[in-house]
Design a protein around this motif. Structure first.
Motif, short mmCIF file in Angstrom:
data_model
loop_
_atom_site.label_atom_id
_atom_site.label_comp_id
_atom_site.label_asym_id
_atom_site.label_seq_id
_atom_site.Cartn_x
_atom_site.Cartn_y
_atom_site.Cartn_z
N GLY A 29 134.01 127.42 23.48
CA GLY A 29 134.28 127.50 24.91
C GLY A 29 133.09 128.05 25.67
N GLY A 30 132.48 129.09 25.13
CA GLY A 30 131.29 129.67 25.77
C GLY A 30 130.08 128.76 25.65
N MET A 31 129.91 128.13 24.48
CA MET A 31 128.77 127.23 24.28
C MET A 31 128.85 126.03 25.23
SD MET A 31 128.56 127.36 20.10
CE MET A 31 127.03 126.46 19.92
N LYS A 32 130.06 125.56 25.48
CA LYS A 32 130.23 124.45 26.43
C LYS A 32 129.75 124.85 27.82
CE LYS A 32 134.31 122.45 24.13
NZ LYS A 32 135.78 122.21 24.24
N GLU A 33 130.04 126.08 28.21
CA GLU A 33 129.59 126.55 29.53
C GLU A 33 128.07 126.59 29.60
OE1 GLU A 33 131.48 129.95 31.38
OE2 GLU A 33 133.16 129.81 29.96
N CYS A 34 127.44 127.01 28.53
CA CYS A 34 125.98 127.03 28.48
C CYS A 34 125.43 125.61 28.59
CB CYS A 34 125.50 127.69 27.19
SG CYS A 34 123.71 127.59 26.93
N LEU A 35 125.95 124.70 27.77
CA LEU A 35 125.44 123.33 27.75
C LEU A 35 125.71 122.60 29.05
CD1 LEU A 35 126.48 122.46 24.08
CD2 LEU A 35 124.16 122.81 24.93
N ALA A 36 126.79 122.99 29.73
CA ALA A 36 127.10 122.36 31.02
C ALA A 36 126.05 122.69 32.07
CB ALA A 36 128.47 122.81 31.50
N ARG A 37 125.27 123.74 31.86
CA ARG A 37 124.22 124.09 32.81
C ARG A 37 123.06 123.10 32.75
NH1 ARG A 37 122.26 130.10 32.28
NH2 ARG A 37 121.49 129.61 34.37
N LEU A 38 122.91 122.39 31.62
CA LEU A 38 121.75 121.51 31.48
C LEU A 38 121.76 120.30 32.43
CD1 LEU A 38 121.15 121.58 27.64
CD2 LEU A 38 119.58 122.34 29.40
N PRO A 39 122.82 119.51 32.59
CA PRO A 39 124.06 119.54 31.83
C PRO A 39 124.00 118.62 30.62
CG PRO A 39 124.27 118.01 33.64
CD PRO A 39 122.86 118.54 33.70
N ALA A 40 124.79 118.96 29.59
CA ALA A 40 124.98 118.09 28.44
C ALA A 40 126.48 118.06 28.17
CB ALA A 40 124.22 118.61 27.22
N ASP A 41 127.11 116.94 28.50
CA ASP A 41 128.55 116.81 28.36
C ASP A 41 128.89 115.95 27.14
OD1 ASP A 41 129.09 118.27 30.72
OD2 ASP A 41 128.63 116.49 31.93
N PHE A 42 130.07 116.15 26.61
CA PHE A 42 130.49 115.45 25.40
C PHE A 42 131.85 114.79 25.63
CE2 PHE A 42 127.57 118.72 24.16
CZ PHE A 42 126.74 118.10 23.25
N ASP A 43 132.00 113.61 25.03
CA ASP A 43 133.28 112.92 25.09
C ASP A 43 134.25 113.47 24.05
OD1 ASP A 43 132.69 110.75 27.08
OD2 ASP A 43 131.10 110.34 25.63
N GLU A 44 133.71 114.00 22.95
CA GLU A 44 134.60 114.50 21.90
C GLU A 44 133.86 115.54 21.06
OE1 GLU A 44 137.51 112.75 18.32
OE2 GLU A 44 136.46 111.39 19.68
N PHE A 45 134.59 116.59 20.70
CA PHE A 45 134.13 117.58 19.73
C PHE A 45 134.87 117.30 18.42
CE2 PHE A 45 132.81 119.40 23.64
CZ PHE A 45 131.75 120.25 23.36
N VAL A 46 134.15 116.75 17.45
CA VAL A 46 134.77 116.31 16.19
C VAL A 46 134.59 117.41 15.15
CG1 VAL A 46 134.79 114.55 14.41
CG2 VAL A 46 134.20 113.93 16.76
N LYS A 47 135.69 117.92 14.64
CA LYS A 47 135.62 119.04 13.69
C LYS A 47 135.54 118.56 12.24
CE LYS A 47 137.99 122.47 16.56
NZ LYS A 47 139.13 123.41 16.66
#
Length: 597
Positions: free
Chosen positions: A247-265
């Motif tokens: 959740g925190g890493m997504k906030e960081c990456l959104a600043r670039l921004p770098a968005d993802f369609d899916e987080f595959v575990k």
């Protein structure tokens, strides 16, 4: 037009070669040097000289004589320059380019009906994103953008390592230690708060009493075994930690921004049985051996074995990644993975193993990159934890704000900028500078990020290109205001259309105007090449050329004060096309295009 003209050139060459009984397998089409007027050239005469028993210039002349320009779209003439054939466009090439440039979607190619999954970043969810890894999301996002512009159906994936020892240690530490025993977080965000547990746990395992460490290791091993056994409670415990950090890493990456369609575990492929299936199939391969208390796969041309199952029956990252990639092949036509250079051996083992398992590995491509360094002493670290991506972005915005404020008195635009505008521009310029500077280099080359270069408004940097877009917006905005004013004045009503763009290239005859149109025409070809080669730095190189050409045009060709209405309208169309090309090229790079600076 560029792509259509290239197709015409290819057809013309193939026809001429066939007519002279020459092979047509290698046309030698290339873009000539800047000082050559042609759009395309061919070196095919070099290859044919021996067969023709004639010098290359004579072969080139023979082929040129066999081409009738009237038979091919956009072809005006074919010139022979020594051994080269130079293909020059007719006026329709320039006219259609300017017309196409009026579309805000200029540069986007038709749909290809091909799906591509781009996996990038995939940093372990153990804490904040480190600046050394910043190249992955920046390159990965740009690669995905280039493919998207080239007409591919693109999904962006982040592969989450939620099954290895690191996550077992993290989960144990999170449950073992109290927050009161931890230092203050460097930032008040989830991954900064959570990483304190991970660091505390690792320190404990290194420094604690041996008996306490043994007990802790038993608890960590139980978590690992629980994951392998499909224990739902264990998945929930690990999932709580992973999801919180992510959740925190997504906030960081959104600043670039770098968005993802899916987080595959990773655990997806343990829970559905596909990892077990991979292990069973690997054991059946001729190269499978059990030695050193582990199942391993040997290769003919890779020196190091791939360990795919430990003695305690726990799988490894690459084992699960094999299942992951077969899932990709089931769901996508192509798969692209962006990896750091330290994963090169793993990538080679993975691809070789997938092929041994019967997969078509031509569908898989890797983009390998080197890391980003910072000049020593240029940035302070936070509490000894190293420089994080957040630190770099904060510094970039602060430095950009200083540059913007220093330039306020030199602005040519008469629009007022308030504090919110300055903040917006500082963010656009600062983060744009970071992204552009990193993505503009070939991925395999190690780079050192330098502030002075990245934020230089006068050099070939993001601000330099962004300023061209802002200048285009300013010219078009002023033209609209003038047109609206003229429309409201009955005495000047007849002049209202003078300040509307009109794609008439017949009045655009100066070298600066023609050079700019030639650069605009190349944009779709640059998009196609960048997507095909998975090299977004080609787009960055193009933006610098386009910015140079536009600035030369701006210096030499007045737009709003042109001598006559037709020239004003045509130059406005050229400005609009430049605006669209710059905006979309920057969009591929993930850089915002400010409307004012």
């Amino acid at each position: 037009m560029f792509l259509a003209f290239r197709e015409s050139v290819a057809t013309a060459l193939e026809t001429a070669l066939a007519a002279n009984d020459y092979p047509t397998d290698d046309l030698g089409i290339e873009e000539p040097p800047e000082d050559v007027e042609a759009v395309f050239a061919s070196s095919v005469a070099f290859r044919l000289a021996e067969r023709a028993e004639a010098p290359p210039p004579k072969v080139a002349a023979e082929l040129a004589d066999a081409i009738d320009p009237d038979d091919y779209d956009y072809l005006d003439r074919v010139d022979v320059q020594g051994p080269y054939l130079n293909f020059l466009p007719d006026e329709s090439y320039f006219a259609d380019t300017l017309d196409a440039g009026g579309d805000a979607a200029f540069g986007r190619l038709p749909d290809r009906d091909t799906s591509v999954v781009v996996e990038h970043t995939s940093a372990n969810p153990t804490g904040p994103v480190h600046v050394g890894r910043a190249r992955n999301p920046i390159i990965g996002d740009a690669v995905a953008n280039a493919l998207d512009y080239a007409g591919y159906d693109v999904d962006r994936h982040y592969y989450v390592n939620d099954a290895g020892r690191q996550m077992a240690v993290f989960t144990w530490a999170y449950e073992r230690f109290d927050e009161d025993d931890l230092p203050e977080p460097a930032r008040d965000r989830a991954e900064y708060r959570m990483v304190r547990y991970y660091r505390k746990g690792n320190a404990f395992l290194e420094e604690a009493d041996p008996e306490e460490v043994e007990a802790a290791e038993a608890e960590i091993e139980a978590i690992l075994q629980g994951l392998e056994a499909g224990d739902e409670e264990t998945y929930e415990r690990v999932g709580e930690v992973v999801d919180t950090v992510l959740g925190g890493m997504k906030e960081c990456l959104a600043r670039l921004p770098a968005d993802f369609d899916e987080f595959v575990k990773e655990t997806k492929f343990m829970r559905d049985g596909s990892t077990d299936d991979i292990i069973a199939r690997l054991k059946e391969l001729d190269g499978a051996v059990y030695e050193d208390d582990a199942w391993q796969l040997t290769f003919d041309d890779i020196e190091k074995n791939l360990v795919f199952l430990r003695a305690d029956d726990t799988s490894l990252y690459t084992t699960r990644d094999l299942a992951h990639h077969e899932w990709k092949f089931d769901n996508y036509d192509r798969a692209v993975t962006v990896l750091g250079e330290d994963h090169k051996l793993q990538a080679e083992q993975l691809q070789a193993t997938l092929e041994l398992l019967g997969n078509d590995t031509d569908r898989l491509q890797n983009v390998i990159y080197s890391y980003v360094n910072l000049p020593e002493g240029k940035m302070s670290t936070r509490r000894g934890t190293g420089v994080q991506l957040d630190d770099l972005l904060d510094e970039a915005i602060d430095r950009a704000r200083e540059e913007v404020e220093d330039r306020m008195d030199d602005r040519l635009r008469d629009d007022d900028l308030d504090e919110a505008d300055v903040d917006r521009i500082a963010r656009q310029v600062g983060i744009g500078a970071v992204r552009y500077d990193i993505v503009s280099k070939q991925p395999t080359k190690a780079i050192t990020f330098e502030w002075e270069r990245a934020l230089d408004f006068e050099a070939q940097s993001a601000p330099y290109v962004q300023y061209v877009h802002a200048r285009c917006c300013g010219i078009l905005s002023e033209a609209r205001r003038a047109s609206e004013s003229a429309s409201g004045d009955e005495q000047r009503a007849g002049e209202a259309d003078e300040l509307e763009p009109a794609a008439d290239t017949s009045v655009l005859t100066t070298d600066a105007e023609r050079d700019l149109i030639r650069s605009l025409a190349r944009f779709p070809g640059v998009v196609e090449s960048a997507a095909s080669d998975l090299e977004p730095h080609q787009v960055a190189t193009y933006t610098r050329e386009l910015a140079d050409r536009f600035n030369a045009f701006y210096r030499e060709c007045p737009v709003l004060t042109a001598d006559d209405a037709e020239t004003r309208a045509a130059r406005l169309a050229l400005v609009a096309a430049s605006k669209h090309a710059v905006a979309n090229a920057l969009d591929i790079l993930g850089v915002e295009a400010p409307e004012s600076m």
